[in-house]
Enzyme design. Sequence first.
Site, short mmCIF file in Angstrom:
data_model
loop_
_atom_site.label_atom_id
_atom_site.label_comp_id
_atom_site.label_asym_id
_atom_site.label_seq_id
_atom_site.Cartn_x
_atom_site.Cartn_y
_atom_site.Cartn_z
N ARG A 77 -6.91 10.08 -9.31
CA ARG A 77 -7.10 8.63 -9.22
C ARG A 77 -6.36 7.92 -10.34
O ARG A 77 -5.78 6.85 -10.14
CB ARG A 77 -8.59 8.30 -9.22
N TRP A 88 -5.25 6.43 -0.42
CA TRP A 88 -5.60 7.84 -0.68
C TRP A 88 -6.40 8.02 -1.97
O TRP A 88 -6.58 7.09 -2.73
CB TRP A 88 -4.37 8.74 -0.61
N GLU A 89 -6.87 9.25 -2.16
CA GLU A 89 -7.72 9.63 -3.30
C GLU A 89 -8.99 8.78 -3.38
O GLU A 89 -9.49 8.48 -4.45
CB GLU A 89 -6.94 9.54 -4.63
N GLY A 90 -9.52 8.43 -2.22
CA GLY A 90 -10.68 7.56 -2.15
C GLY A 90 -10.21 6.12 -2.03
O GLY A 90 -9.57 5.60 -2.94
#
Length: 452
Positions: free
Chosen positions: A147, A288-290
Amino acid sequence: WAGTMDLTEPNSGSDVGDIATKAFPTDEPGVYKIVGTKCFITGGDQDITENIIHLALARVEGSVPGTKGISLFVVPKYWPNEAGDVGEFNDVNCGGIEHKMGIRGSATSIVNFGEENKCRGYLLGNPPVDGKGEGMAQMFQMMNEERAVTGLAANAAATVSYNNAAMYAAGRIQGRQITNPKAGRVTIINHEDVRRMLMYQKSITEASRAMISMSYYAMDIAENTEDENERNRAKAFVEVNTPIIKAWCSDLAFLSISEAMQCYGGYGFSEEYPIAQQLRDCRIYPIWEGTNYIQSMDLIGRKWMMAGGKVFATWFAELEKFAADHKDHPVLAAQVALLTEAINQYKEIQAAMSGYVGQGKFGMIGFFATRILHATGYIYGAKLLLEHAVIAQKKIDELGKEHFEYPYYAGKVASAKFFAHNLLPNVGMTLKVIKEGDTSVMEIPEASYLLV
């Protein structure tokens, strides 16, 4: 060899707890059969490396539902032989390559494990106890790092775009100045709106870079200090900064790159110039990545409340201290006053949200979460840019305007002033919207969104 992170599935993206990939024990201790499908896997299949090692989340047979029942497995595409070299194929198959808007140099793949029931994986850590696995905690060791890297990548794209736009604007001759139309044609960097767009980009990229640098600095302190109090304070900064860096930096990077494209005019929309690719590539970072909504819920739902509110209070106190220490600055007092105002507005935002929760209006959290995260980014960005400006103004006072470094330091002061006057007021607007509490988007029937 290359590695991947395999979380997302066709029917469980942000809601990881609903994954369907299964793991079944074998006669070999620590080795499980893996069956399932993952999608949107970066580097999921390619022929550049000899082997691909997948870190895949799966649920061991009999484990509890949700994220608590998930374990993490090392699943190689080719099973290593006793010498550690590439051995037999491990029944890890590519189900397709995504045709994407951007980042086309990355093979984003569908990965099928165990199409012929011959896929095996090593369990990382301990087997599930009472049906509870260690997978999510293990995966988040990497996820939080990714993140931060996402925010860094977004800022890199925005910086490249800004640098190109500034150089283009300094060389492109078009139009005449409003203030002196008879003076002839000028480079577009002399037009007011082009300068506004450039300063918008400059202030955002500098604020983002400062946030990211401070976070990595805090990570270094947390890792290396022998002072436990200092370590805890550094960890508090990392905890709060991570969702801000991932979400604010990526959301604002896309807007910044869009302004860079606007500086080019029609040429910016052409693939012959560098901005189009940056805009396409950058759009993945809020996803992406949450997703950035998940980041905002993490900020409000976890970081605000972590350790009884002490973690966020430690972070927030730094902003208040800076504003108090520099309220009488001879050059920047007006901008510091705007920061103080925004800090107080942010406290009102927290109080308003607490009021909604107290009334049982939990939906308000989801409704305002993204905007609150943005407000958090604005106050943090303003503090960091003003911190830059204080240092830069001191150098200007020492060196004078004739010194060759003056444009650099003057730019830092200008970034802080622009950000404080033009972007920081978004905090007050967010407060106004939250206090009004309009919920019309939830009150209308679903069909209203489907009809034109």
